[in-house]
Design a protein around this motif. Sequence first.
Motif, mmCIF file in Angstrom:
data_model
loop_
_atom_site.group_PDB
_atom_site.id
_atom_site.type_symbol
_atom_site.label_atom_id
_atom_site.label_comp_id
_atom_site.label_asym_id
_atom_site.label_seq_id
_atom_site.Cartn_x
_atom_site.Cartn_y
_atom_site.Cartn_z
ATOM 1 N N ALA A 150 31.439 59.614 16.003
ATOM 2 C CA ALA A 150 31.188 58.175 15.993
ATOM 3 C C ALA A 150 32.492 57.453 15.795
ATOM 4 C CB ALA A 150 30.202 57.814 14.879
ATOM 5 N N PRO A 151 32.627 56.252 16.321
ATOM 6 C CA PRO A 151 33.867 55.513 16.146
ATOM 7 C C PRO A 151 34.078 55.140 14.703
ATOM 8 C CG PRO A 151 32.185 54.126 17.162
ATOM 9 C CD PRO A 151 31.643 55.513 17.116
ATOM 10 N N ALA A 152 35.346 55.034 14.305
ATOM 11 C CA ALA A 152 35.657 54.678 12.925
ATOM 12 C C ALA A 152 35.079 53.313 12.612
ATOM 13 C CB ALA A 152 37.173 54.654 12.729
ATOM 14 N N GLY A 153 34.589 53.193 11.385
ATOM 15 C CA GLY A 153 34.014 51.925 10.952
ATOM 16 C C GLY A 153 32.558 51.778 11.252
ATOM 17 N N SER A 154 31.898 52.844 11.769
ATOM 18 C CA SER A 154 30.484 52.716 12.103
ATOM 19 C C SER A 154 29.580 53.052 10.953
ATOM 20 C CB SER A 154 30.159 53.631 13.289
ATOM 21 O OG SER A 154 30.432 54.972 12.966
ATOM 22 N N ALA A 155 30.118 53.496 9.828
ATOM 23 C CA ALA A 155 29.270 53.842 8.705
ATOM 24 C C ALA A 155 28.814 52.598 7.991
ATOM 25 C CB ALA A 155 30.031 54.733 7.748
ATOM 26 N N GLY A 156 27.568 52.639 7.515
ATOM 27 C CA GLY A 156 27.065 51.557 6.693
ATOM 28 C C GLY A 156 26.860 50.264 7.439
ATOM 29 N N ARG A 157 26.810 50.328 8.778
ATOM 30 C CA ARG A 157 26.659 49.107 9.534
ATOM 31 C C ARG A 157 25.389 49.148 10.359
ATOM 32 N NH1 ARG A 157 32.040 49.570 8.553
ATOM 33 N NH2 ARG A 157 33.219 47.673 8.331
ATOM 34 N N ARG A 158 25.163 48.103 11.115
ATOM 35 C CA ARG A 158 23.889 47.920 11.806
ATOM 36 C C ARG A 158 23.899 48.550 13.184
ATOM 37 N NH1 ARG A 158 27.098 43.539 11.940
ATOM 38 N NH2 ARG A 158 26.492 43.011 9.851
ATOM 39 N N GLY A 159 24.592 49.644 13.383
ATOM 40 C CA GLY A 159 24.635 50.288 14.667
ATOM 41 C C GLY A 159 25.872 49.943 15.460
ATOM 42 N N ALA A 200 17.294 41.753 7.044
ATOM 43 C CA ALA A 200 17.754 40.447 7.528
ATOM 44 C C ALA A 200 19.062 40.582 8.305
ATOM 45 C CB ALA A 200 17.937 39.486 6.353
ATOM 46 N N VAL A 201 19.954 41.425 7.826
ATOM 47 C CA VAL A 201 21.232 41.606 8.511
ATOM 48 C C VAL A 201 21.016 42.223 9.888
ATOM 49 C CG1 VAL A 201 23.380 42.923 8.458
ATOM 50 C CG2 VAL A 201 22.636 41.699 6.430
ATOM 51 N N VAL A 226 23.410 39.411 11.537
ATOM 52 C CA VAL A 226 24.261 38.613 10.657
ATOM 53 C C VAL A 226 25.637 39.252 10.565
ATOM 54 C CG1 VAL A 226 24.579 37.807 8.297
ATOM 55 C CG2 VAL A 226 22.314 37.747 9.344
ATOM 56 N N ARG A 227 26.666 38.454 10.835
ATOM 57 C CA ARG A 227 28.045 38.930 10.751
ATOM 58 C C ARG A 227 28.836 38.249 9.653
ATOM 59 N NH1 ARG A 227 28.626 43.427 14.178
ATOM 60 N NH2 ARG A 227 27.256 43.127 15.962
ATOM 61 N N ALA A 228 28.289 37.223 9.021
ATOM 62 C CA ALA A 228 29.026 36.493 7.986
ATOM 63 C C ALA A 228 28.066 36.069 6.889
ATOM 64 C CB ALA A 228 29.726 35.269 8.580
ATOM 65 N N VAL A 229 28.581 36.007 5.666
ATOM 66 C CA VAL A 229 27.817 35.589 4.493
ATOM 67 C C VAL A 229 28.627 34.517 3.775
ATOM 68 C CG1 VAL A 229 26.791 36.305 2.308
ATOM 69 C CG2 VAL A 229 26.748 37.858 4.274
ATOM 70 N N GLY A 257 28.974 45.502 6.802
ATOM 71 C CA GLY A 257 29.868 45.003 7.847
ATOM 72 C C GLY A 257 29.949 43.497 7.932
ATOM 73 N N CYS A 258 29.453 42.770 6.938
ATOM 74 C CA CYS A 258 29.482 41.304 6.976
ATOM 75 C C CYS A 258 30.806 40.783 6.442
ATOM 76 C CB CYS A 258 28.333 40.720 6.154
ATOM 77 S SG CYS A 258 26.693 41.149 6.755
ATOM 78 N N GLU A 259 31.315 39.733 7.094
ATOM 79 C CA GLU A 259 32.456 39.012 6.556
ATOM 80 C C GLU A 259 31.977 38.107 5.423
ATOM 81 O OE1 GLU A 259 34.072 36.797 9.738
ATOM 82 O OE2 GLU A 259 34.586 38.543 10.963
ATOM 83 N N LEU A 260 32.795 37.969 4.399
ATOM 84 C CA LEU A 260 32.442 37.131 3.251
ATOM 85 C C LEU A 260 33.319 35.886 3.236
ATOM 86 C CD1 LEU A 260 31.983 39.817 0.433
ATOM 87 C CD2 LEU A 260 30.323 38.977 2.103
ATOM 88 N N TRP A 261 32.669 34.736 3.124
ATOM 89 C CA TRP A 261 33.365 33.452 3.010
ATOM 90 C C TRP A 261 32.889 32.773 1.727
ATOM 91 C CZ3 TRP A 261 36.712 31.076 6.655
ATOM 92 C CH2 TRP A 261 36.921 31.827 7.817
#
Length: 534
Positions: free
Chosen positions: A32-41, A273-274, A279-282, A303-307
Amino acid sequence: MSAERTVTSASGHPRQDERHRTGPLVVAPRGAPAGSAGRRGGPPVHRGHRALAPLTADVFAAVTAALLLPDPYRSPALLALLLAGVLALNTQGRLYEDTLAPSLLDELPALAWRIALAWCAAAVLAPALTPALAPGLPLMTPFTPMPPATLLTAAALHGVLGAGGRALAHWHRRAAAARRPRPVLVLGHGGQARSVAAALLRRPRCGVRPVGVVGDSGDDEAAENAENAEYGFERGAGPGGGPGGGPGGGPEQHGDAAPELPLLSSEDELHRAVIQNDVRAVLLLSGRAPADDARAAALRSLGCELWEVDPRGPAVPAPRDRARPLFVAGFRCRPLVAADRPRPSAGKRALDVAVSGTLLLLTGPLLLACALVLRATEGPGVVFRQERVGKDGRLFTLLKFRTHRPADPQESATRWSVADEHRMSPFCRFLRGTSLDELPQLWNVLRGDMSLVGPRPERPFFVDRFSLRHPQYAYRHRMPTGITGLAQIHGLRGDTSIEDRCRYDNAYIDSWSLWQDLCILLRTVGCLLRRTGS
């Protein structure tokens, strides 16, 4: 070095606290590509992708302005200096950082003076640089110093082209955001979070669309009671005692009332919900409760960006910040990216390759001797292979000398310590006591599966369990796993606290430097010489 050496409880399994759930870390499959863990696919949209359009506009403007100069003033040295200066100054000024609502007018002053400074520096340095490059580039013509009028015209043309390109890029992004606003979650105290969400929904062109509020179920009831008390009527009744109230009573009702947003309080609700809303940002409200930090950590791991959004009014002075102030629908905001994903330099990988390659050559005879003794005393199967979780949840095969044979593969994958460790042969106990059984992992380091220094890798079964119990455990996978680490040189190995290991591992990641890696390696050598392990 290894975390599976001893049991943590009498039953041989780590104890689990079902009350402390933050969601398991999703382990990425092999390949799997790097960064795919813990994300929404799929990995989230990175800020670097959004910076590509303004970066392209700046490069195009600089190249075009330099090529349109009269013939005596065109020079490869000038173009190279101009590009380097513009990109460096704009990066320093954070002109390529992501904003929720980009605007050219906000960037224009900073962009203009940086273009002027880059042109002045390039015009001064180009005459000195051209003779130095001439021997290697015979076709390079001598650079003629530019008169002030030519310099001013070129800088103005560059500014117009750069501003036009950025305006086009920002217009395209705002138009796309207006057609399809970015779905976001609002995290904070129920009353404030719903107020901010309602304000954003009333401004659809701001580029974001709240799809849920994250908080505790009691926050909404407390906020509603406070609002009703302010207007002097009981919950569910208007000023005349009937439902709904009448004119002049209760809060003002807008004709375009915002839809009721769901309140998300559990980990499962956040995860659903994500995924369902992509959802890409919180948006995190400043002044939030400490309990919200665990939810923010879970959302970041998805994988959400936090603002961070400041819901306070203008009467509250905003903190001084060197960065340009960012606003969305009138709320001051800033991205929370400082400790999100550390970026080790290429020096870390170079150190791994150099040290692991050298040690493999130097310890080759020792590795061969250990393998021969194990083969003679323990039979075939000298090298033990086990699946571990590495950076971003990717799986890899960890290599060790086999010092014990588990009853079956299930026991090897799910038992914290293999059964009957005390029945190991004296030579196997020697290998474990001196950590020589870990030497084959130098090959993992050389291959790039792991690093010399980093959090110790664990098996997927225990990564899932520890992530449930300890909210910060999944953060350890932001960096490559290692043979040794900050936790190990502080004695956290074997039958020690997983919570303490998380704290030390994340402290190492957040404060990473190449010098710290060298210090940990030196202290590891000291631990090995004292036979305390690492």
